[in-house]
Design a protein around this motif. Structure first.
Motif, PDB file in Angstrom:
ATOM      1  N   LEU A 158      14.965   1.112  -6.474  1.00  0.00           N
ATOM      2  CA  LEU A 158      14.724   0.271  -7.656  1.00  0.00           C
ATOM      3  C   LEU A 158      13.252   0.290  -8.057  1.00  0.00           C
ATOM      4  CD1 LEU A 158      16.839  -2.994  -7.378  1.00  0.00           C
ATOM      5  CD2 LEU A 158      16.700  -1.451  -9.316  1.00  0.00           C
ATOM      6  N   GLN A 159      12.364   0.223  -7.072  1.00  0.00           N
ATOM      7  CA  GLN A 159      10.923   0.293  -7.342  1.00  0.00           C
ATOM      8  C   GLN A 159      10.578   1.570  -8.075  1.00  0.00           C
ATOM      9  OE1 GLN A 159       8.751  -1.824  -3.599  1.00  0.00           O
ATOM     10  NE2 GLN A 159       8.441   0.312  -3.799  1.00  0.00           N
ATOM     11  N   MET A 160      11.082   2.690  -7.563  1.00  0.00           N
ATOM     12  CA  MET A 160      10.749   3.990  -8.147  1.00  0.00           C
ATOM     13  C   MET A 160      11.262   4.087  -9.583  1.00  0.00           C
ATOM     14  SD  MET A 160       8.954   5.259  -5.851  1.00  0.00           S
ATOM     15  CE  MET A 160       8.676   5.452  -4.121  1.00  0.00           C
ATOM     16  N   VAL A 161      12.496   3.645  -9.813  1.00  0.00           N
ATOM     17  CA  VAL A 161      13.069   3.691 -11.170  1.00  0.00           C
ATOM     18  C   VAL A 161      12.275   2.787 -12.106  1.00  0.00           C
ATOM     19  CG1 VAL A 161      15.105   3.035 -12.528  1.00  0.00           C
ATOM     20  CG2 VAL A 161      15.374   4.384 -10.434  1.00  0.00           C
ATOM     21  N   SER A 162      11.951   1.582 -11.633  1.00  0.00           N
ATOM     22  CA  SER A 162      11.229   0.648 -12.497  1.00  0.00           C
ATOM     23  C   SER A 162       9.828   1.159 -12.822  1.00  0.00           C
ATOM     24  CB  SER A 162      11.152  -0.737 -11.850  1.00  0.00           C
ATOM     25  OG  SER A 162      10.347  -0.728 -10.695  1.00  0.00           O
ATOM     26  N   ILE A 163       9.128   1.660 -11.822  1.00  0.00           N
ATOM     27  CA  ILE A 163       7.772   2.153 -12.062  1.00  0.00           C
ATOM     28  C   ILE A 163       7.809   3.372 -12.984  1.00  0.00           C
ATOM     29  CG2 ILE A 163       5.734   3.194 -10.973  1.00  0.00           C
ATOM     30  CD1 ILE A 163       6.303   1.311  -8.556  1.00  0.00           C
ATOM     31  N   ILE A 202       5.346  -7.074  -4.123  1.00  0.00           N
ATOM     32  CA  ILE A 202       5.634  -5.757  -3.540  1.00  0.00           C
ATOM     33  C   ILE A 202       4.473  -5.271  -2.673  1.00  0.00           C
ATOM     34  CG2 ILE A 202       6.006  -3.319  -4.117  1.00  0.00           C
ATOM     35  CD1 ILE A 202       7.711  -4.413  -6.543  1.00  0.00           C
ATOM     36  N   ILE A 203       3.264  -5.345  -3.184  1.00  0.00           N
ATOM     37  CA  ILE A 203       2.098  -4.883  -2.417  1.00  0.00           C
ATOM     38  C   ILE A 203       1.874  -5.780  -1.201  1.00  0.00           C
ATOM     39  CG2 ILE A 203      -0.411  -4.548  -2.468  1.00  0.00           C
ATOM     40  CD1 ILE A 203      -0.044  -3.705  -5.466  1.00  0.00           C
ATOM     41  N   GLY A 204       1.990  -7.084  -1.378  1.00  0.00           N
ATOM     42  CA  GLY A 204       1.803  -8.009  -0.262  1.00  0.00           C
ATOM     43  C   GLY A 204       2.820  -7.786   0.840  1.00  0.00           C
ATOM     44  N   ARG A 205       4.078  -7.562   0.470  1.00  0.00           N
ATOM     45  CA  ARG A 205       5.120  -7.304   1.461  1.00  0.00           C
ATOM     46  C   ARG A 205       4.816  -6.039   2.243  1.00  0.00           C
ATOM     47  NH1 ARG A 205       8.713  -3.026   2.765  1.00  0.00           N
ATOM     48  NH2 ARG A 205      10.689  -3.840   3.460  1.00  0.00           N
ATOM     49  N   LEU A 251       1.421   0.371  -9.404  1.00  0.00           N
ATOM     50  CA  LEU A 251       1.529  -1.042  -9.761  1.00  0.00           C
ATOM     51  C   LEU A 251       0.209  -1.597 -10.285  1.00  0.00           C
ATOM     52  CD1 LEU A 251       3.822  -2.310  -6.870  1.00  0.00           C
ATOM     53  CD2 LEU A 251       4.426  -2.130  -9.299  1.00  0.00           C
ATOM     54  N   VAL A 252      -0.901  -1.187  -9.686  1.00  0.00           N
ATOM     55  CA  VAL A 252      -2.213  -1.627 -10.173  1.00  0.00           C
ATOM     56  C   VAL A 252      -2.443  -1.124 -11.599  1.00  0.00           C
ATOM     57  CG1 VAL A 252      -4.718  -1.351  -9.844  1.00  0.00           C
ATOM     58  CG2 VAL A 252      -3.247  -1.931  -7.900  1.00  0.00           C
ATOM     59  N   LEU A 253      -2.091   0.123 -11.883  1.00  0.00           N
ATOM     60  CA  LEU A 253      -2.220   0.651 -13.243  1.00  0.00           C
ATOM     61  C   LEU A 253      -1.381  -0.169 -14.222  1.00  0.00           C
ATOM     62  CD1 LEU A 253      -1.998   4.510 -12.574  1.00  0.00           C
ATOM     63  CD2 LEU A 253      -4.052   3.195 -13.192  1.00  0.00           C
ATOM     64  N   LEU A 254      -0.170  -0.508 -13.809  1.00  0.00           N
ATOM     65  CA  LEU A 254       0.724  -1.268 -14.694  1.00  0.00           C
ATOM     66  C   LEU A 254       0.238  -2.693 -14.912  1.00  0.00           C
ATOM     67  CD1 LEU A 254       4.099   0.106 -13.359  1.00  0.00           C
ATOM     68  CD2 LEU A 254       3.060   0.566 -15.599  1.00  0.00           C
ATOM     69  N   VAL A 255      -0.316  -3.312 -13.871  1.00  0.00           N
ATOM     70  CA  VAL A 255      -0.869  -4.659 -14.031  1.00  0.00           C
ATOM     71  C   VAL A 255      -2.011  -4.622 -15.050  1.00  0.00           C
ATOM     72  CG1 VAL A 255      -2.232  -6.452 -12.851  1.00  0.00           C
ATOM     73  CG2 VAL A 255      -0.122  -5.579 -11.818  1.00  0.00           C
ATOM     74  N   GLU A 256      -2.840  -3.599 -14.964  1.00  0.00           N
ATOM     75  CA  GLU A 256      -3.932  -3.461 -15.939  1.00  0.00           C
ATOM     76  C   GLU A 256      -3.387  -3.271 -17.349  1.00  0.00           C
ATOM     77  OE1 GLU A 256      -7.664  -0.576 -17.101  1.00  0.00           O
ATOM     78  OE2 GLU A 256      -6.063   0.202 -15.845  1.00  0.00           O
ATOM     79  N   THR A 257      -2.392  -2.409 -17.501  1.00  0.00           N
ATOM     80  CA  THR A 257      -1.846  -2.107 -18.822  1.00  0.00           C
ATOM     81  C   THR A 257      -1.189  -3.316 -19.463  1.00  0.00           C
ATOM     82  OG1 THR A 257      -1.496   0.210 -18.274  1.00  0.00           O
ATOM     83  CG2 THR A 257      -0.155  -0.675 -20.058  1.00  0.00           C
ATOM     84  N   LEU A 293       0.501   4.232  -0.909  1.00  0.00           N
ATOM     85  CA  LEU A 293      -0.600   4.556  -1.819  1.00  0.00           C
ATOM     86  C   LEU A 293      -0.088   4.798  -3.236  1.00  0.00           C
ATOM     87  CD1 LEU A 293      -2.806   6.977   0.327  1.00  0.00           C
ATOM     88  CD2 LEU A 293      -3.428   4.690  -0.477  1.00  0.00           C
ATOM     89  N   MET A 294       0.957   5.605  -3.372  1.00  0.00           N
ATOM     90  CA  MET A 294       1.471   5.940  -4.702  1.00  0.00           C
ATOM     91  C   MET A 294       2.030   4.698  -5.404  1.00  0.00           C
ATOM     92  SD  MET A 294       1.935   8.258  -7.043  1.00  0.00           S
ATOM     93  CE  MET A 294       1.915   9.905  -6.400  1.00  0.00           C
ATOM     94  N   VAL A 295       2.836   3.921  -4.711  1.00  0.00           N
ATOM     95  CA  VAL A 295       3.443   2.736  -5.325  1.00  0.00           C
ATOM     96  C   VAL A 295       2.370   1.701  -5.658  1.00  0.00           C
ATOM     97  CG1 VAL A 295       4.976   0.770  -4.893  1.00  0.00           C
ATOM     98  CG2 VAL A 295       5.743   3.094  -4.364  1.00  0.00           C
ATOM     99  N   SER A 296       1.463   1.433  -4.730  1.00  0.00           N
ATOM    100  CA  SER A 296       0.418   0.437  -4.978  1.00  0.00           C
ATOM    101  C   SER A 296      -0.468   0.843  -6.149  1.00  0.00           C
ATOM    102  CB  SER A 296      -0.435   0.223  -3.727  1.00  0.00           C
ATOM    103  OG  SER A 296       0.349  -0.288  -2.684  1.00  0.00           O
ATOM    104  N   LEU A 297      -0.865   2.101  -6.178  1.00  0.00           N
ATOM    105  CA  LEU A 297      -1.696   2.587  -7.269  1.00  0.00           C
ATOM    106  C   LEU A 297      -0.972   2.433  -8.606  1.00  0.00           C
ATOM    107  CD1 LEU A 297      -4.161   4.550  -8.276  1.00  0.00           C
ATOM    108  CD2 LEU A 297      -2.198   6.052  -8.513  1.00  0.00           C
TER     109      LEU A 297
END
Length: 182
Positions: A131-136, A96-99, A77-83, A71-75
């Motif tokens: 890596l996901q956490m650092v990048s996000i 990432i979400i699909g996997r 990523l969705v915010l970042l895609v919008e931004t 939930l946290m990662v997907s949310l």
């Protein structure tokens, strides 16, 4: 209820706080949202560590921890895609979400067969998660199209590549069961 489960519930509770903070119209809001995400990422590690160390693993924790994570990662990523509103941000987010959806379904199916251990978390998955956490964190915390956000994009692409690699490894491990004739 134990401390690891409370940490997981805290992580879930931080989701609306992250969203609220992300959209606040103040200069400090991105760094505050990044800090909230960092706290959530830290609790992801801490709840698992404490559950193992204190022997407090539970069915509730085993269920809630991956849910809170996804939930946290997907949310985020969705915010970042919008931004960013660019295909080059959408592509790694979709990967990432699909996997996560594919592997969650695969784990559930393997568990029904009594073979969930065949698709247990690997070291590649742990590196991918870090890596996901650092990048996000970088992408949330810093202004888009700055040096730090570009570093976050690079880390996100590295995480997406590891995401694909780990998915291939999971599917390869489950392949004999997936292709077995019933």
């Amino acid at each position: 209820m134990n401390i690891p489960n409370l940490l997981t519930l805290l992580r879930i509770g931080l989701i609306p706080v992250l969203v609220l903070c992300y959209y606040l119209p103040y200069a400090w809001a991105p760094m505050a949202a990044g800090a909230i995400f960092a706290v959530a990422a830290f609790t992801d590690w801490l709840d698992g560590y404490l559950a193992r160390r204190w022997d407090q693993s539970s069915a509730l924790g085993a269920f809630l921890d991956p849910v809170a994570d996804k939930l946290m990662v997907s949310l985020a990523l969705v915010l970042l895609v919008e931004t960013f509103a660019q295909p080059w941000m959408t592509i790694p987010a979709m990967i990432i979400i699909g996997r996560e959806i594919v592997i969650s379904a695969l784990r559930e199916w393997m568990a029904e067969l009594g073979k969930r251990a065949s698709v247990a978390v690997s070291n590649i998955g742990k590196i991918k998660t870090a890596l996901q956490m650092v990048s996000i964190f970088a992408l949330i915390s810093f202004e888009p199209f700055t040096t730090m956000s570009w570093a976050g994009v690079a880390a996100l692409y590295a995480a997406a590549l590891l995401t694909l690699w780990s998915m291939i490894l999971y599917i390869k491990a489950a392949w004999p069961d997936l292709t077995e004739e019933l």
